[in-house]
Design an enzyme around this catalytic site. Structure first.
Site: not given
Ligand code: FCB
Length: 392
Positions: A21, A106, A150-151
């Protein structure tokens, strides 16, 4: 009378980014061709400048990710030049007295792995832990916190299927989603195990966690049994399931909090939104308190690894930050062990499939000139960080 919320000693006050990003120039990842980010924020080159700004804003911690496709552009071959790059990044943080939190995955994968099915391929557990182990051997002594994934659920259910379709690698399907989740769990567990073994051997401290996207779910009609049942299922599958499978292999929980959902059986209900961001997302600070209370049972330290708002004109951000911090303060009062807050994001950046439109930064980026401009809300956040307290 003003209310003052004091935060614990040594609280981490920071912000977060991810490689794809912000860095620019990433050409070998599964995102590169379909959602090209070009130079992004040129953070790859300007990281020192960005860290000076972070310091100027009184932050003492920074969460960022290492781009796997830079480190291992072809399977099994590590790129020394890129390894040195991230060493310089970590050193630049150390020199400024800033704690580092490093994410290993990520949302982006090297293209070679995406072509083999990414995390839906069970071999990914081996590939990921080999990459992770290499990172620990290189940087174990200069990284403060590691985040494996991440997530993971957003990745498995939204990002990976989107990429698969766009990359022409097949249609998204349920078995692939389930396999992705299964392999993410194994990859996290394996990495935690390896890092702790290596840390023991080299007598270094190690903290390995996850950045988990949890939402605050509430029944549309609290009197409806079915609405409450649906909420229970959402809490179990979306918030709890993944953590329950890794909880014995976690040194801390990272919470990414963005969403509050009212559930009307059997469908998700659109919010009656009061305050919404540029992306149409509801701003609901109280939800972070409930999301935190739900995590209390794990008895682990918690860091807010992401929380932020798309707000180009900086009309909502100050109130957004103060609102969330105030509810975090309340959770701390109720003995939830929250140890830090990383705002998303330090700088405006490339918001995945939505491109450069949404502005999440404490610092504004002019994408023509790459100039950085501190937004007023960032100064307010700096005041809170500096004083380690929120005055309301
Ligand atoms: C999350 C992501 C991050 C960004 C935010 C707004 O879900 O982890 O990379 O895009 O949202």
């Amino acid at each position: 009378m003003a209310k003052i919320i004091h935060f614990p000693q040594d609280f981490l006050w920071g912000s977060a980014t991810s490689a794809y990003q912000v860095e620019g120039g990433i050409e070998n990842s599964d995102w590169s061709r379909i959602f090209p980010a070009g130079l992004a924020c040129d953070h790859y080159r300007l990281y020192e400048k960005d860290f000076d700004l972070l310091k100027e804003l009184s932050q003492n911690a920074y969460r960022f990710s290492i781009e796997w496709s830079r480190i291992e552009p072809t399977e099994g071959r590590f790129n020394e030049k890129e390894i040195e790059h991230y060493r310089r990044v970590l050193k630049a943080l150390r020199e400024r007295g800033v704690k580092s939190m490093v994410t290993l995955h990520h949302f982006t994968l090297p293209l070679w792995l995406a072509r083999r099915g990414g995390f839906a391929n069970s071999q990914s557990v081996f590939y990921f832990s080999r990459f992770a182990e290499k990172m620990f051997k290189e940087y174990g002594e200069i990284v403060d916190f590691w985040v494996t994934l991440n997530e993971p659920l957003i990745y498995a259910t939204v990002m990976a299927p989107l990429l698969k379709k766009k990359n022409g690698l097949g249609l998204p399907d349920l078995p692939a989603i389930l396999l992705t989740i299964k392999n993410e769990i194994s990859a996290h567990r394996k990495t935690h195990e390896v890092f702790h073994r290596l840390a023991k051997e080299s007598k270094t401290a190690v903290y390995v966690g996850i950045a988990k996207n949890n939402a605050y779910f509430v029944p549309f009609n609290p009197k409806s049994f079915l609405d409450r049942l649906a909420v229970g299922l959402c809490r179990y599958f979306w918030n709890g399931y993944f953590l329950d499978r890794i909880k014995d292999r976690l040194d801390f929980i990272g919470l990414n909090y963005y969403f509050h959902h009212q559930i009307k059986f059997p469908f998700f209900l659109k919010q009656k939104k009061k305050l919404i961001s540029d992306l149409g997302w509801e701003v609901f600070p109280e939800g972070i308190y409930h999301a935190l209370l739900e995590l209390k049972k794990y008895q682990l330290p918690i860091y807010i690894t992401e929380n932020g708002v798309a707000d180009a004109e900086d009309k909502l951000r100050e109130e957004f930050i103060e609102g969330h911090l105030s509810w975090i303060g309340r959770a701390i009062e109720e003995e939830v062990d929250v140890r830090g807050y990383f705002h998303w994001s330090l700088i405006d950046n490339f918001e995945w499939d939505k491109g450069f439109g949404p502005r999440f930064g404490l610092i504004e980026i002019d994408y023509e000139t790459m100039e950085r401009k501190i937004r007023p809300s960032a100064r307010e956040y700096a005041k809170i960080s500096r004083e380690n307290k929120l005055v309301q």
